[in-house]
Design an enzyme around this catalytic site. Sequence first.
Site, PDB file in Angstrom:
ATOM      1  CG  HIS A  83      70.003   5.139  11.814  1.00  0.00           C
ATOM      2  ND1 HIS A  83      71.303   5.573  11.813  1.00  0.00           N
ATOM      3  CD2 HIS A  83      70.061   3.809  11.530  1.00  0.00           C
ATOM      4  CE1 HIS A  83      72.115   4.569  11.549  1.00  0.00           C
ATOM      5  NE2 HIS A  83      71.385   3.479  11.370  1.00  0.00           N
ATOM      6  CG  LEU A  84      64.583   1.872  15.492  1.00  0.00           C
ATOM      7  CD1 LEU A  84      63.425   2.314  16.379  1.00  0.00           C
ATOM      8  CD2 LEU A  84      64.125   0.739  14.588  1.00  0.00           C
ATOM      9  CB  SER A  85      68.740  -0.338  11.282  1.00  0.00           C
ATOM     10  OG  SER A  85      69.847   0.532  11.293  1.00  0.00           O
ATOM     11  CB  SER A 116      67.667  -6.730  19.094  1.00  0.00           C
ATOM     12  OG  SER A 116      67.756  -5.856  20.203  1.00  0.00           O
ATOM     13  CG  PHE A 117      62.993  -3.335  16.010  1.00  0.00           C
ATOM     14  CD1 PHE A 117      63.308  -3.149  14.680  1.00  0.00           C
ATOM     15  CD2 PHE A 117      62.000  -4.254  16.347  1.00  0.00           C
ATOM     16  CE1 PHE A 117      62.635  -3.861  13.688  1.00  0.00           C
ATOM     17  CE2 PHE A 117      61.335  -4.966  15.366  1.00  0.00           C
ATOM     18  CZ  PHE A 117      61.663  -4.767  14.024  1.00  0.00           C
ATOM     19  CG  HIS A 118      69.693  -1.479  18.324  1.00  0.00           C
ATOM     20  ND1 HIS A 118      69.571  -2.607  17.537  1.00  0.00           N
ATOM     21  CD2 HIS A 118      70.867  -0.884  17.965  1.00  0.00           C
ATOM     22  CE1 HIS A 118      70.636  -2.697  16.744  1.00  0.00           C
ATOM     23  NE2 HIS A 118      71.422  -1.669  16.977  1.00  0.00           N
ATOM     24  CE1 TYR A 134      71.302  -9.171  10.856  1.00  0.00           C
ATOM     25  CE2 TYR A 134      70.212  -7.110  11.455  1.00  0.00           C
ATOM     26  CZ  TYR A 134      71.329  -7.795  11.003  1.00  0.00           C
ATOM     27  OH  TYR A 134      72.462  -7.098  10.690  1.00  0.00           O
TER      28      TYR A 134
END
Length: 277
Positions: free
Chosen positions: A132-134, A218-220, A214
């Site tokens: 998933h992408l938090s 840093s989307f990951h 945040y």
Amino acid sequence: MLVGYSSSSGSSGSDEESEAGALTDNSKRRHDVDHGGSSVSKKLKAEEPTSETRLPVPRCLLDMFPEEGDPQTDGSSLHGGRLRSFKHERGNWATCVYFPYHPHEEFSELLEELLEAVAARDVVLTPQTEFHLSLSQTVVLRHHWIQPFTQSLRPRLVHCRRFVCSAGTLRVYCNAEKTRTFLGMEVSTGQAQLLEVVKAVDQTMAEFRLETFYKEPSFHVSLAWCVGDFTKQLKDSLQELQSLADDHEDGPFLLRVDCRELRCKAGNKTFGLPLGP
């Protein structure tokens, strides 16, 4: 009240005598009730249930309401060695908001190659069970907050348009407590749209006085993890790992996330929150 009547075929006893006998019997009954002298009344009083004889709640009913059942354990052995960021308390539900990623065959093959390369450097990574992408930090919701929380978030997401974002650059991440290290793929396109969705999520977080995302995220998508701080070891192998992702027959691997529906997971409950058209 029952009254004794003489039989029509009987030879003795007048109506007056029968009525007098009935009145006498009734008077005795009332006397017994008024003075607690009835043996039946005493027996009923003796058999009245007390709080000490209350039956236990059946286990099947407790299982229907896990937040009211047995407390969960914080033992790390039950979670692959992972440690909780906060202590578990009954009625508290760990909650996060994210976009799901559904892997395909090419992704699975690449992940296997990455794990083997890292293992050669004496670092054992465990692949994520779900990808998933938090879009939020993990926060704590009380059980009765869950429905109002999703109801607050749902109308805000209608103003965010659906989109697709992509990721292809490998990065190393470590949590604030330095108890877990992650290998992930950082988003390269779709960041502006993700920031718009985060803004909507943060508004609901602020409404419930919860910690927002945040400031410079840093989307990951996390691929794998290990217990402890192995940031240096993984960063030393990043160049080799990136080469595995880039050297494909069809060109560099690109992970694509279809951002149509946001997910809100609270404990063992998951809610789908669609974006606008």
